[in-house]
Design an enzyme around this catalytic site. Structure first.
Site, PDB file in Angstrom:
ATOM      1  N   GLY A  43       1.129  -1.123  -0.226  1.00 36.11           N
ATOM      2  CA  GLY A  43       0.463  -0.085  -0.028  1.00 36.11           C
ATOM      3  C   GLY A  43       0.628   1.182   0.025  1.00 36.11           C
ATOM      4  O   GLY A  43       2.020   0.974   0.566  1.00 36.11           O
ATOM      5  N   LEU A 229      11.509   9.968 -13.187  1.00 30.22           N
ATOM      6  CA  LEU A 229      10.992   9.501 -15.155  1.00 30.22           C
ATOM      7  C   LEU A 229      12.206   8.144 -14.457  1.00 30.22           C
ATOM      8  O   LEU A 229      12.956   7.736 -15.917  1.00 30.22           O
ATOM      9  CB  LEU A 229      12.375  10.786 -15.666  1.00 30.22           C
ATOM     10  CG  LEU A 229      11.823  11.984 -15.596  1.00 30.22           C
ATOM     11  CD1 LEU A 229      12.112  13.260 -16.594  1.00 30.22           C
ATOM     12  CD2 LEU A 229      10.623  11.728 -16.963  1.00 30.22           C
ATOM     13  N   ASP A 254      13.134  -6.028  -8.443  1.00 26.23           N
ATOM     14  CA  ASP A 254      12.173  -5.629  -8.714  1.00 26.23           C
ATOM     15  C   ASP A 254      10.969  -4.151  -8.185  1.00 26.23           C
ATOM     16  O   ASP A 254      12.302  -3.577  -7.224  1.00 26.23           O
ATOM     17  CB  ASP A 254      11.627  -6.705  -7.028  1.00 26.23           C
ATOM     18  CG  ASP A 254       9.790  -6.132  -6.763  1.00 26.23           C
ATOM     19  OD1 ASP A 254       9.224  -5.242  -7.664  1.00 26.23           O
ATOM     20  OD2 ASP A 254       8.639  -6.915  -5.999  1.00 26.23           O
ATOM     21  N   ASP A 260       7.561   4.729  -3.436  1.00 28.16           N
ATOM     22  CA  ASP A 260       7.401   4.884  -2.447  1.00 28.16           C
ATOM     23  C   ASP A 260       8.394   5.270  -1.379  1.00 28.16           C
ATOM     24  O   ASP A 260       8.603   6.186  -0.881  1.00 28.16           O
ATOM     25  CB  ASP A 260       5.908   3.575  -1.904  1.00 28.16           C
ATOM     26  CG  ASP A 260       5.541   2.982  -2.416  1.00 28.16           C
ATOM     27  OD1 ASP A 260       4.567   4.016  -2.903  1.00 28.16           O
ATOM     28  OD2 ASP A 260       5.353   2.144  -2.264  1.00 28.16           O
TER      29      ASP A 260
HETATM   30  O1  RIB Z   1       3.612   1.753  -4.538  1.00 28.20           O
HETATM   31  C1  RIB Z   1       3.449  -0.286  -4.176  1.00 28.20           C
HETATM   32  C2  RIB Z   1       2.670  -0.547  -3.678  1.00 28.20           C
HETATM   33  O2  RIB Z   1       0.322   0.315  -4.674  1.00 28.20           O
HETATM   34  C3  RIB Z   1       2.037  -1.845  -3.703  1.00 28.20           C
HETATM   35  O3  RIB Z   1       2.630  -2.342  -2.358  1.00 28.20           O
HETATM   36  C4  RIB Z   1       0.994  -1.976  -3.699  1.00 28.20           C
HETATM   37  O4  RIB Z   1      -0.431  -2.608  -2.729  1.00 28.20           O
HETATM   38  C5  RIB Z   1       0.135  -0.644  -4.324  1.00 28.20           C
HETATM   39  O5  RIB Z   1      -0.562   0.335  -3.707  1.00 28.20           O
END
Ligand code: RIB
Length: 314
Positions: A43, A229, A254, A260
């Site tokens: 998330g 980018l 990955d 995030d």
């Molecule tokens: O940005 C990656 C996230 O996008 C994943 O962890 C997934 O849950 C989605 O929210």
């Protein structure tokens, strides 16, 4: 200025990620055999909160999960990361958000998110967390929870002088009323194209699209667009500067969660009182570090890892 304990409040999603590793994603109507399967916490909200917490920020996460085993898993994970969970509401009428993810051998990912409880977050939930938002140095938002809740949180943050960072992911059209509260917008290429209504195929086009977006961020004197980018690096556009910060050369396994890691690190550096240019350099390295580890939350880097990467340049 360097603040001793940077305070970051995140309003955002918590998901459980169901991850298949496969040679490629299936075509329409096709079934393929994958190589491996993992369940990770994820998330965008929880990942970004984790990134900030691992960099020693004081972090609170405002969100919504179900009363199911996935919710239990996330609640434990939030506590283990030393994130304040007081404003995570547990719903009984809807399940915890999930994401199904395919990761290909080059590290690229494709994601379907089913937000479920994340979309039950209300402005009343934001009101309950108002003090925590008002006392933050940085409020960090994404788009996996309702826009009305994000906008309400942004209004509270602005009223109390916090910096508002919006990661407009996953891409969707945004009202000017929300963008008017945003100080720093961190779209990737496809999010920029959707929000600016322009193609982004090269640095010039990226600059023009970023300028179009910045013109909509009318509520902040020091607004900036920080456009990620991928392998080309990060374009930082402010009123007075436009600079491409090159990506660090790493071997990706990955890419899930790289954006995030970038946003959590950017928010932490800004909350510590760093200037935008130095915060973007730090965030760039955090994003690079994240692609070298499998899984979203697991890939959020420590400060030591980011500093090693910045020192060695790879
Ligand atoms: O940005 C990656 C996230 O996008 C994943 O962890 C997934 O849950 C989605 O929210």
């Amino acid at each position: 200025m360097n603040r001793a304990t940077p305070k970051v409040t995140v309003v955002g999603s918590l998901n459980v990620d169901l991850v298949c590793h496969a040679i490629r994603k299936p075509d329409k109507g096709e079934t393929i055999i994958g190589d491996a399967f993992d369940i990770f916490t994820g998330g965008k909200g929880f990942n970004q909160a984790t990134a900030a917490a691992r960099l020693n920020a004081e972090v609170a996460l405002v969100g919504s999960i179900g009363s199911d085993p996935f919710g239990d898993l996330l609640r434990t994970a939030v506590k283990n990361e030393n994130i304040n969970s007081r404003f995570i509401t547990r719903r009984t009428d809807i399940g915890t958000g999930i994401a199904t993810i395919v990761v290909e051998p080059d590290g690229d990912n494709s994601i379907i998110v089913v937000p479920r409880a994340n979309m039950a977050l209300t402005t009343a939930d934001i009101d309950a967390a108002a003090d925590c938002i008002a006392n933050a140095d940085v409020l960090l938002l994404q788009l996996e929870t309702p826009i009305a809740a994000s906008e309400h949180a942004a209004a509270i943050a602005k009223q109390h002088g916090a910096t508002v960072v919006l990661n407009p992911a996953p891409a969707q059209p945004l009202p000017d009323s929300l963008l008017g509260y945003v100080d720093i917008l961190t779209p990737n290429q496809s999010e920029t194209e959707l929000l600016a209504g322009r193609t982004v195929n090269n640095q010039d086009e990226a600059g023009r699209a970023a300028e179009t977006l910045r013109e909509r961020m009318v509520g902040s004197e020091n607004s900036a667009v920080v456009l990620t980018l991928g392998e080309q690096g990060t374009l930082m556009l402010t009123e007075t500067t436009s600079e491409l910060i090159p990506a660090l050369p790493v071997q990706p396994v990955d890419t899930t969660g790289a954006g995030d890691a970038f946003c959590g690190a950017l928010a932490t550096a800004l909350a510590s009182g760093e200037h935008l240019r130095s915060a973007v350099g730090f965030a760039n390295a955090a994003g690079a570090a994240a692609v070298t580890v499998i899984g979203a939350t697991p890939s959020m880097p420590t400060r030591a890892k980011i500093e090693r990467l910045l020192k060695s340049g790879k």
